[in-house]
Design an enzyme around this catalytic site. Structure first.
Site, PDB file in Angstrom:
ATOM      1  N   TYR A 156     -28.418 -51.356   3.289  1.00  0.00           N
ATOM      2  CA  TYR A 156     -28.411 -49.896   3.221  1.00  0.00           C
ATOM      3  C   TYR A 156     -29.813 -49.358   2.925  1.00  0.00           C
ATOM      4  CZ  TYR A 156     -26.949 -45.146   2.091  1.00  0.00           C
ATOM      5  OH  TYR A 156     -26.800 -43.781   2.092  1.00  0.00           O
ATOM      6  N   LYS A 160     -32.319 -47.141   5.501  1.00  0.00           N
ATOM      7  CA  LYS A 160     -32.664 -45.756   5.162  1.00  0.00           C
ATOM      8  C   LYS A 160     -34.190 -45.564   5.098  1.00  0.00           C
ATOM      9  CE  LYS A 160     -28.640 -44.012   5.212  1.00  0.00           C
ATOM     10  NZ  LYS A 160     -28.306 -42.965   6.189  1.00  0.00           N
TER      11      LYS A 160
HETATM   12  N1  LIG Z   1     -22.752 -39.272  -0.134  1.00  0.00           N
HETATM   13  C1  LIG Z   1     -23.920 -39.552  -0.692  1.00  0.00           C
HETATM   14  O1  LIG Z   1     -24.081 -39.522  -1.918  1.00  0.00           O
HETATM   15  C2  LIG Z   1     -25.102 -39.882   0.190  1.00  0.00           C
HETATM   16  C3  LIG Z   1     -26.342 -40.063  -0.437  1.00  0.00           C
HETATM   17  C4  LIG Z   1     -27.445 -40.362   0.358  1.00  0.00           C
HETATM   18  C5  LIG Z   1     -27.310 -40.457   1.727  1.00  0.00           C
HETATM   19  N2  LIG Z   1     -26.084 -40.278   2.309  1.00  0.00           N
HETATM   20  C6  LIG Z   1     -26.032 -40.373   3.765  1.00  0.00           C
HETATM   21  O2  LIG Z   1     -25.403 -39.223   4.294  1.00  0.00           O
HETATM   22  C7  LIG Z   1     -24.768 -39.553   5.525  1.00  0.00           C
HETATM   23  C8  LIG Z   1     -23.318 -39.121   5.482  1.00  0.00           C
HETATM   24  O3  LIG Z   1     -22.664 -39.811   4.440  1.00  0.00           O
HETATM   25  P1  LIG Z   1     -21.284 -39.323   3.778  1.00  0.00           P
HETATM   26  O4  LIG Z   1     -21.399 -39.541   2.332  1.00  0.00           O
HETATM   27  O5  LIG Z   1     -20.930 -37.987   4.312  1.00  0.00           O
HETATM   28  O6  LIG Z   1     -20.302 -40.461   4.318  1.00  0.00           O
HETATM   29  P2  LIG Z   1     -19.034 -40.359   5.280  1.00  0.00           P
HETATM   30  O7  LIG Z   1     -18.476 -41.725   5.325  1.00  0.00           O
HETATM   31  O8  LIG Z   1     -18.156 -39.246   4.860  1.00  0.00           O
HETATM   32  O9  LIG Z   1     -19.682 -39.976   6.699  1.00  0.00           O
HETATM   33  C9  LIG Z   1     -20.169 -40.910   7.602  1.00  0.00           C
HETATM   34  C10 LIG Z   1     -19.510 -40.657   8.940  1.00  0.00           C
HETATM   35  O10 LIG Z   1     -20.081 -41.554   9.893  1.00  0.00           O
HETATM   36  C11 LIG Z   1     -19.029 -42.002  10.723  1.00  0.00           C
HETATM   37  N3  LIG Z   1     -19.388 -43.262  11.338  1.00  0.00           N
HETATM   38  C12 LIG Z   1     -19.346 -44.514  10.814  1.00  0.00           C
HETATM   39  N4  LIG Z   1     -19.714 -45.422  11.733  1.00  0.00           N
HETATM   40  C13 LIG Z   1     -20.006 -44.716  12.857  1.00  0.00           C
HETATM   41  C14 LIG Z   1     -20.416 -45.097  14.155  1.00  0.00           C
HETATM   42  N5  LIG Z   1     -20.613 -46.386  14.474  1.00  0.00           N
HETATM   43  N6  LIG Z   1     -20.630 -44.130  15.071  1.00  0.00           N
HETATM   44  C15 LIG Z   1     -20.423 -42.822  14.756  1.00  0.00           C
HETATM   45  N7  LIG Z   1     -19.995 -42.414  13.566  1.00  0.00           N
HETATM   46  C16 LIG Z   1     -19.799 -43.348  12.616  1.00  0.00           C
HETATM   47  C17 LIG Z   1     -17.823 -42.136   9.806  1.00  0.00           C
HETATM   48  O11 LIG Z   1     -16.603 -42.128  10.541  1.00  0.00           O
HETATM   49  C18 LIG Z   1     -17.995 -40.931   8.912  1.00  0.00           C
HETATM   50  O12 LIG Z   1     -17.296 -39.813   9.404  1.00  0.00           O
HETATM   51  C19 LIG Z   1     -24.946 -41.057   5.702  1.00  0.00           C
HETATM   52  O13 LIG Z   1     -26.066 -41.285   6.532  1.00  0.00           O
HETATM   53  C20 LIG Z   1     -25.207 -41.538   4.292  1.00  0.00           C
HETATM   54  O14 LIG Z   1     -25.943 -42.742   4.283  1.00  0.00           O
HETATM   55  C21 LIG Z   1     -24.979 -39.998   1.570  1.00  0.00           C
END
Ligand SMILES: NC(=O)c1ccc[n+]([C@@H]2O[C@H](COP(=O)([O-])OP(=O)(O)OC[C@H]3O[C@@H](n4cnc5c(N)ncnc54)[C@H](O)[C@@H]3O)[C@@H](O)[C@H]2O)c1
Length: 262
Positions: A156, A160
């Site tokens: 991860y 990133k």
């Molecule tokens: N939630 C946090 O605290 C946080 C912090 C830092 C970064 N992020 C980043 O934010 C982004 C969204 O995360 P989130 O927390 O909303 O998670 P989430 O799991 O709700 O959203 C991720 C989405 O990506 C989709 N996905 C997974 N594999 C896929 C693929 N092969 N093709 C297309 N879609 C796919 C999933 O179905 C999901 O809807 C991510 O890049 C995550 O790394 C999140």
């Protein structure tokens, strides 16, 4: 005037919490949205929600690791809305934890395929259309964990960090086409996943917010606001940068938040 009036945005991971929040905010700001997600059900749900609020949106099933599906998503968006001006890459897979010896090669490759190569592919198949529209913006979602490491989060954290550098070079290559490219690095954001993990927002704040500069976790809406800024003309001279939306998490390296008070 709304910030994104007349824009057409493709949002990968748009069925997820942060991607969905960005899609909804962009729609409120006047953009038409192609909500792309590996889960058609989740993509359709967000698109239906936007339409119910008076916006324009379609849901598209896209596995971002599949070049044919990324290309088809761009083609479908063009057929539906006539142009593409904006790309947001918010999809990510849950990478297995473990040090290098423990992570299976297939899991490592899957993390790279979805979190990193997926962005490359979505860019590859939409940038021509964005150029043809006269320019626009790419917003890639990285993470504060791309700035600092965590034990056992090799895949991860590495993907990133790679996303940020990829985006810098993208900005350099496409600046002459009037296409800006930036990343957002969210810190601890309350999402369905974290709420499931921590039980409640209060508990999430107690566990993850403690020691944060602002003393709390962030919200999806706070990330979406940053994305709206980076996608709009409000950030017209901002490209090749990373915007930390982490409540100060990355700047603070101490173990105590005792304030200097004299
Ligand atoms: N939630 C946090 O605290 C946080 C912090 C830092 C970064 N992020 C980043 O934010 C982004 C969204 O995360 P989130 O927390 O909303 O998670 P989430 O799991 O709700 O959203 C991720 C989405 O990506 C989709 N996905 C997974 N594999 C896929 C693929 N092969 N093709 C297309 N879609 C796919 C999933 O179905 C999901 O809807 C991510 O890049 C995550 O790394 C999140």
């Amino acid at each position: 005037m709304a910030l994104l009036e007349g824009r057409v945005a493709v949002v990968s991971g748009g069925g997820g919490d942060i991607g969905g929040g960005i899609a909804r905010r962009f729609a409120k700001e006047g953009a038409a949205i192609a909500v792309c997600d590996v889960s058609l059900e989740k993509a359709e749900a967000v698109a239906a929600d936007i339409r119910a609020s008076g916006g324009r949106a379609i849901g598209i099933a896209v596995d971002v690791s599949r070049p044919d599906q990324c290309e088809a998503a761009a083609t479908r968006t063009l057929a539906e809305f006539g142009k593409i001006t904006t790309l947001v890459n918010a999809s990510a897979t849950v990478s297995p934890d473990g040090n290098v010896e423990k992570i299976a090669l297939d899991d490592w490759k899957r993390a790279l395929d979805v979190n990193f190569t997926g962005m490359f592919l979505m860019c590859k198949y939409t940038l021509g259309a964005i150029r043809a529209a006269g320019g626009g913006a790419v917003v890639n979602i990285a993470s504060s964990h791309g700035h600092f490491g965590l034990p056992g989060r090799t895949a991860y954290c590495s993907t990133k960090a790679a996303v940020m550098h990829f985006t810098r070079v993208l900005a350099i290559d496409y600046g002459p086409d009037n296409i800006r490219a930036n990343t957002i690095s969210p810190g601890p954001i309350d999402t369905e996943r974290s709420l499931r993990r921590y039980g409640s927002r209060e508990n999430s704040n107690r566990v993850r917010g403690v020691g944060q500069v602002l003393g709390r976790t962030g919200t999806v809406e706070e990330v979406a606001a940053a994305a709206a800024f980076l996608a709009s003309d409000e950030s017209s001279f901002v490209t090749g940068t990373d915007l930390l939306v982490d409540g100060g998490q990355t700047s603070f390296k101490g173990s105590s938040l005792e304030r200097y008070s004299s």
